[in-house]
Design a protein around this motif. Structure first.
Motif: not given
Ligand SMILES: Cc1ncc(COP(=O)(O)O)c(C=O)c1O
Length: 385
Positions: A183-189
């Motif tokens: 989820d953190i990676k998704g927010v970063a994207d």
């Protein structure tokens, strides 16, 4: 006449209830149980206190450089680089109380009319500081059904073309949610695609009981757009010392430091020396406190299962439960009733954003005996409603 902007800023809901509790205690109420404070009940570890006392005796009582003493900036940046993978240097670290860091970060990033995406429920200060800076809020609605965690999908539903900043807080206050790495990676994207700044409040990072902590600033392309906030209050039981940090890329650091020079000048000198000892000294007390918080989490969650009116996912970190309740009463009235009839202080959910109504926040940063007694009283009061 006071400034119009003050109409946008409520008093902190958590501090308000804490003030009522201390007044009642002063008035002689002896059997008060407080689940209201977001504050470890442990004393600050002795080695940290000793470092402070020594520096006072050494007359380390003058202004320091505004961004902090070099050895503390180094200790913070070394730790964030080696343990969290954040590619920071000492020059990126501003030493300041964490709440002050939030205030300054919003002032530095948000222009009139800019939109700021904030989880809902949230702790309260992000919303208040964003509004003070002239921002409008995009609430990112979190759901009890998915553990109150902020997902990329929910963030996408909330942002608009005017969104400039996203706030994430993991582990979270008031829900105890821990964001997964994906989820953190998704927010970063999303932040990269939409050119957003991220304010990542990681003050509870050392209190993760299930899963693991990920710093969004450690991900590719994120350091340049992220302000990572952290502090000593929760990890080292140092709430009254008022010490924390903001880590920001050079172009944002410069603005934060300017605000620091024009507001508090610097963090308290001898407290900064204690901060060095906290990070570089033995971590045994930190481990012991974490173990105790986890045991309390398990205890209070089990006790909550015996109260049919209350319901929430099992929190994975921090030290809060944020249950919904099934009674037709406002959270403020419910908190007032528990305080008056049961002498148990909880914080009304309405203090934590529009989705907070219908919930109460229970902080379990208190002894196991108080947890058992307090949850028993809550059970009795709710069953009589
Ligand atoms: C999410 C979060 N961030 C920041 C803070 C503020 O920390 P400090 O009291 O160290 O300024 C708190 C305190 O409750 C918090 O819950």
């Amino acid at each position: 006449m006071v400034a119009r902007r003050m109409g946008n800023v409520p008093e902190s809901g958590t501090v308000k209830i804490a003030n009522v509790v201390s007044k009642l205690k002063q008035e002689g109420v002896k059997d008060m149980i407080s689940f209201s404070m977001g504050e470890p009940d442990f004393p600050t570890p002795d080695n940290i206190t000793e470092a402070c006392v020594t520096s006072l005796r050494d007359h380390f009582t003058y202004y320091t450089p505004s961004a902090g003493i070099p050895e503390l900036r180094k200790a913070i940046s070394d730790s964030l680089r080696s343990r969290n993978g954040i590619p920071c240097k000492d020059q990126n670290v501003l030493v300041t109380p964490t709440k002050q860091a939030i205030f300054m970060t919003m002032l530095a990033l948000v222009d009139d009319g800019d939109e700021v995406a904030i989880p809902d429920p949230e702790w309260g200060t992000f919303d208040a500081c964003a509004r003070l800076a002239g921002g409008k809020i995009n609430y990112v609605k979190l759901s009890q059904d998915d553990g109150f965690t902020l997902t990329p999908e929910r963030l996408m539903e909330s942002i608009t073309k005017k969104t400039k900043v996203v706030v994430i807080n993991t582990p979270s206050n008031p829900c105890g949610a821990v964001m997964s790495k994906s989820d953190i990676k998704g927010v970063a994207d999303i932040a990269i695609d939409h050119d957003l700044n991220v304010i990542s409040d990681e003050i509870y990072e050392k209190l993760v009981f299930d899963g693991e902590h990920t710093s969004i600033s450690s991900l590719d392309g994120m350091f340049e757009r992220t302000i990572t906030l952290g502090g000593f209050s929760k990890t080292y039981a140092m709430t009254g010392w008022r010490l924390g940090w903001a880590v920001a890329p050079a172009h944002i650091f410069k603005e934060l430091n300017k605000l620091q020079t024009q507001s508090i000048t610097c963090a308290t000198s001898f407290v900064q020396k204690a901060g060095v000892e906290a990070i570089d000294g033995p971590q045994t007390a930190v481990e012991a406190m974490k173990k105790e918080f986890k045991a309390r989490r398990d205890l209070i969650y089990d006790l909550m299962q015996e109260i049919p009116s209350l319901n929430c996912p099992r929190p994975k970190g921090a030290f809060y439960l944020f249950p919904s309740y099934d009674k037709k009463i406002s959270s403020e009235d419910l908190a007032a009733m528990l305080l008056e009839k049961a002498h148990v202080a909880v914080t009304p959910g309405s203090a934590f954003g529009p989705s907070g109504e219908g919930h109460i926040r229970i902080s379990y940063a208190t002894s196991r005996n108080d947890i058992i007694e307090g949850m028993g009283r809550i059970k009795k009061s709710l069953s009589s409603l």
